[in-house]
Design an enzyme around this catalytic site. Structure first.
Site, PDB file in Angstrom:
ATOM      1  CE  LYS A 280      -2.179   1.907  -3.424  1.00 23.77           C
ATOM      2  NZ  LYS A 280      -1.890   2.625  -2.303  1.00 23.77           N
ATOM      3  NE  ARG A 354       7.718   6.516   0.701  1.00 24.52           N
ATOM      4  CZ  ARG A 354       7.050   6.755   1.993  1.00 24.52           C
ATOM      5  NH1 ARG A 354       7.845   6.373   3.178  1.00 24.52           N
ATOM      6  NH2 ARG A 354       5.770   6.653   2.094  1.00 24.52           N
TER       7      ARG A 354
HETATM    8  N1  BES Z   1      -0.379   6.394  -4.106  1.00 26.91           N
HETATM    9  C1  BES Z   1      -0.358   6.124  -2.682  1.00 26.91           C
HETATM   10  C2  BES Z   1      -0.842   7.310  -1.816  1.00 26.91           C
HETATM   11  C3  BES Z   1      -2.345   7.503  -1.862  1.00 26.91           C
HETATM   12  C4  BES Z   1      -3.153   6.981  -1.012  1.00 26.91           C
HETATM   13  C5  BES Z   1      -2.728   8.443  -2.683  1.00 26.91           C
HETATM   14  C6  BES Z   1      -4.352   7.278  -0.980  1.00 26.91           C
HETATM   15  C7  BES Z   1      -4.245   8.871  -2.627  1.00 26.91           C
HETATM   16  C8  BES Z   1      -5.129   8.402  -1.756  1.00 26.91           C
HETATM   17  C9  BES Z   1       1.157   5.830  -2.507  1.00 26.91           C
HETATM   18  O1  BES Z   1       1.948   5.244  -3.385  1.00 26.91           O
HETATM   19  C10 BES Z   1       1.139   4.763  -1.079  1.00 26.91           C
HETATM   20  O2  BES Z   1       0.550   3.764  -1.539  1.00 26.91           O
HETATM   21  N2  BES Z   1       1.443   5.317  -0.216  1.00 26.91           N
HETATM   22  C11 BES Z   1       1.441   4.312   1.086  1.00 26.91           C
HETATM   23  C12 BES Z   1       2.726   4.226   1.915  1.00 26.91           C
HETATM   24  C13 BES Z   1       2.616   3.210   3.046  1.00 26.91           C
HETATM   25  C14 BES Z   1       3.062   2.014   2.351  1.00 26.91           C
HETATM   26  C15 BES Z   1       4.112   3.787   3.813  1.00 26.91           C
HETATM   27  C16 BES Z   1       0.058   4.621   2.003  1.00 26.91           C
HETATM   28  O3  BES Z   1       0.173   5.936   2.292  1.00 26.91           O
HETATM   29  O4  BES Z   1      -0.378   4.049   2.625  1.00 26.91           O
HETATM   30 MN    MN Z   2       1.811   3.302  -3.553  1.00 25.36          MN
END
Ligand code: BES
Ligand code: MN
Ligand code: ZN
Length: 504
Positions: A280, A354
Site C-alpha cells: 500500500k 477475502r
Molecule cells: N483492508 C483493506 C480494505 C480497506 C481499505 C479498509 C480502506 C479500510 C479502508 C483490504 O484488505 C484491501 O486492501 N482491499 C483492496 C482490495 C483490492 C486490492 C482489490 C482495496 O480495497 O483496495
Molecule cells: Mn488489503
C-alpha cells in the site's frame, strides 16, 4: 495497556426531575414541546427556557443543546437537548442523544448525568438506547498521550435514567443496553490497539480472556493445526509475516437454544495490513491497524450473547494474521489452494481479507453453522460506494439479508444492501485457477463479496463490509472519533432475534 473506555454505573430512578442528583441533568425536548409537564422547569431557569423557545434560539431540532441553570433544583446544570419530531423518534436517535449528552458531560469535565425519559418514548426501548448511548460516550482512543497540554480524559462514572416506574421490563432493558454498550467499547479497544502489540497471537489471547469472562467456550488453532486443516488461503496470507497466524474459534451453546439452527459468524482478523508484496502507499497505512475490526466485532458480540443468554447456538471464527511483504510472502501470480479445495490465483496480495474469510467460512460450516454472517473491513470500493456512515450488506437469500439488515437498524449500525448478480462473476475469472482474488476496479466491493460467496457452501449467507464504518475519522456530537465498534450490536441483536429467523 492504556484505558480507552469505562463502564459507568447506570441506574433507574422514579424521583421527580427537580430532585434528581447529578452534575448534569439532561432533558430531551421534542419540537413544539414546551415541557409543560415538567412542573416548575421554566421558573427554575428564570424564564430562560421559555424565552429561548419564544425567540427561536431553541427549537427542539435533533441535537440542539441549550445549557441553562436551574435554581432551586437539586441538579443546578440543565442541558435541554433537541429530540426532533415526536412522531419520528427512533431508538437510533435516542442512542445518539444519550451519546451526545454523555460527551457533553465529559467535555465539561463532569462525571455524572441524569437523563429524563419523555412522554412519547417507549420506556423499554428508550432505557436500552439511553444506556447504550451513555456507555458509547465513555470511549477515548487518544490513550497514549502524555504531558500537560492534553489532560487525561474525564470518565462518566454515574448515569441515572429517570422513568415513571422502575418496575416491569425496564431492568432487563437496562441490562441489555449495558452489555451491548460495554461489548461495543471492548471491540473499539481492540481496534484501537497498534498492530505491533496486537499481533495475531495477542488477539487470540485477548479473545480467550474475553470469552472466559463472558462464559463462552473458546479454542485457538496454531499454525500447525491450520496447516493440518489445509487452510491454504490463510497460510498464504500469513507467509510474508514473522508472526504466525491463529484461528480463533468461539462457541455459545445455551440450553435454551432454538432447535435446528447454528449461527456462524466469521470476522476478518488482519492485525495489520501492509498490502503485502502489492504494498500500500504510505498515506493512511497507519489506519490498517484496524483491519481486525470484523474479528473484534465477532468476539465482542459473542461475549454479549453469552452475557445476555441469547437463545441460539453460535460459532465464531476469526482467521487472524498479518499481511506483510516478508521474504517468504505470497507473490502476485501465485496459486493458493483453499481448505475447501478450490484454487485461487493471487493477482493482488492486498486483496487478502477475502482469502482468510474464505477459509474461515469453510471452517464455520464444518463446525456445523447453518446461517452465516461475515464481517470485514474488506474494500476501499465500499467506502467509495457508501461513504463512512454506512456499511455494505451483501448476501442471499433475500429473507436472510433482510433479517440481518433489520438487526443493523435495531443496533444503530447504518447499512444498505448491495447487488450480487452472477454477471459480476465474470470479473473473477482466472486463466489458470478456479478464480482470481480480484476483479478489477469496477464494482470492487461486489466482486469481493462474490469471491467470499464461493465459500458459503450455498447456506444462507450475509457479508457486511465495514471498511468505511469501523473507524470515525472525525468526531460527531454523538460519536467520539476513532474506532466505532460497528457490527457488535448488530450481531448480538441478530442472535437475540433467533426465534424470528430460525424458520427461514
Ligand atoms: N483492508 C483493506 C480494505 C480497506 C481499505 C479498509 C480502506 C479500510 C479502508 C483490504 O484488505 C484491501 O486492501 N482491499 C483492496 C482490495 C483490492 C486490492 C482489490 C482495496 O480495497 O483496495
Ligand atoms: Mn488489503
Ligand atoms: Zn485488509
Amino acid at each position: 495497556m492504556p484505558t480507552v473506555h469505562r463502564t459507568p454505573s447506570v441506574t433507574l430512578t422514579a424521583a421527580p426531575t427537580r430532585a434528581l442528583d447529578a452534575e448534569l441533568l439532561v432533558i430531551p425536548v421534542f419540537e413544539n414541546d414546551d415541557l409543560a409537564d415538567e412542573a416548575g422547569l421554566d421558573d427554575a431557569t428564570g424564564g430562560e427556557f421559555g424565552r429561548a423557545l419564544a425567540r427561536g434560539a431553541f427549537t427542539g431540532k435533533a441535537f440542539e443543546l441549550l445549557a441553562v441553570a436551574a435554581s432551586g433544583w437539586t441538579t443546578r446544570r440543565l442541558a435541554l437537548v433537541g429530540a426532533g419530531r415526536q412522531a419520528e423518534v427512533t431508538s437510533d436517535l435516542l442512542r445518539r442523544i444519550a451519546a451526545m449528552s454523555g460527551l457533553a458531560t465529559r467535555d465539561r469535565r463532569l462525571t455524572s448525568m441524569a437523563i429524563v425519559l419523555r412522554p412519547g418514548m417507549a420506556p423499554a426501548a428508550a432505557v436500552q438506547a439511553f444506556t447504550e448511548g451513555a456507555i458509547l460516550a465513555n470511549y477515548d482512543g487518544a490513550s497514549y498521550k502524555t504531558g500537560t497540554d492534553s489532560p487525561p480524559p474525564v470518565w462518566l462514572d454515574r448515569v441515572q435514567l429517570r422513568v415513571s416506574s422502575t418496575a416491569g421490563d425496564l431492568p432487563a432493558a437496562l441490562e441489555r443496553g449495558l452489555v451491548l454498550g460495554e461489548c461495543t467499547n471492548l471491540a473499539r479497544e481492540l481496534s484501537n490497539e497498534p498492530g505491533s502489540t496486537l499481533t495475531p497471537r495477542v488477539l487470540a489471547e485477548r479473545a480467550l480472556s474475553i470469552a472466559k469472562t463472558a462464559g463462552l467456550r473458546a479454542e485457538v488453532l496454531d499454525e500447525k493445526q491450520i496447516a493440518d486443516l489445509r487452510m491454504g488461503m490463510l497460510l498464504g496470507v500469513a507467509r510474508g509475516s514473522a508472526e504466525p497466524p491463529r484461528m480463533i474459534v468461539l462457541r455459545h451453546e445455551p440450553k435454551n437454544a432454538v432447535k435446528g439452527v447454528v449461527l456462524g459468524l466469521v470476522g476478518k482478523g488482519i492485525t495489520f495490513d501492509t498490502g503485502g508484496i502489492s504494498i500500500k502507499p504510505a498515506d493512511n497505512m497507519d489506519k490498517m491497524k484496524d483491519d481486525m475490526s470484523g474479528g473484534a466485532a465477532v468476539v465482542c458480540a459473542m461475549a454479549a450473547m453469552a452475557r445476555l443468554g441469547a437463545p441460539v447456538s453460535c460459532i465464531g471464527v476469526i482467521p487472524a494474521t498479518e499481511n506483510m511483504p516478508g521474504g517468504r510472502a505470497v507473490k502476485p501470480g501465485d496459486i493458493l489452494t483453499s481448505a475447501e479445495g478450490k484454487t485461487v490465483e493471487v493477482i493482488n496480495t492486498d486483496a487478502e481479507g477475502r482469502l482468510v474469510l474464505g477459509d474461515g467460512l469453510w471452517y464455520a460450516r464444518r463446525l456445523g453453522a447453518t446461517h452465516l454472517v461475515d464481517v470485514a473491513t474488506l474494500t476501499g470500493a465500499c467506502v467509495v460506494a457508501l461513504g463512512r456512515t454506512t456499511s455494505g450488506l451483501f448476501g442471499t437469500p433475500a429473507a436472510w439479508l433482510e433479517h440481518v439488515r433489520r438487526a443493523t437498524e435495531r443496533a444503530g449500525d447504518r447499512s444498505w444492501p448491495m447487488p450480487i448478480f452472477d454477471d459480476y462473476k465474470e470479473q473473477l475469472k482466472s486463466e489458470i485457477a478456479d478464480f482470481a482474488n480480484t476483479g478489477g476496479r469496477p464494482a470492487g466491493a461486489i466482486t469481493a463479496a462474490l469471491f467470499i460467496k464461493e465459500f458459503s457452501g450455498g447456506l444462507p449467507w450475509v457479508h457486511m463490509d465495514i471498511a468505511g464504518t469501523a473507524w470515525a475519522e472525525e468526531s460527531k456530537p454523538y460519536q467520539p472519533k476513532g474506532a466505532t465498534g460497528v457490527a457488535v450490536r448488530t450481531l448480538a441483536e441478530l442472535a437475540l432475534d433467533a426465534a424470528a429467523w430460525s424458520k427461514l
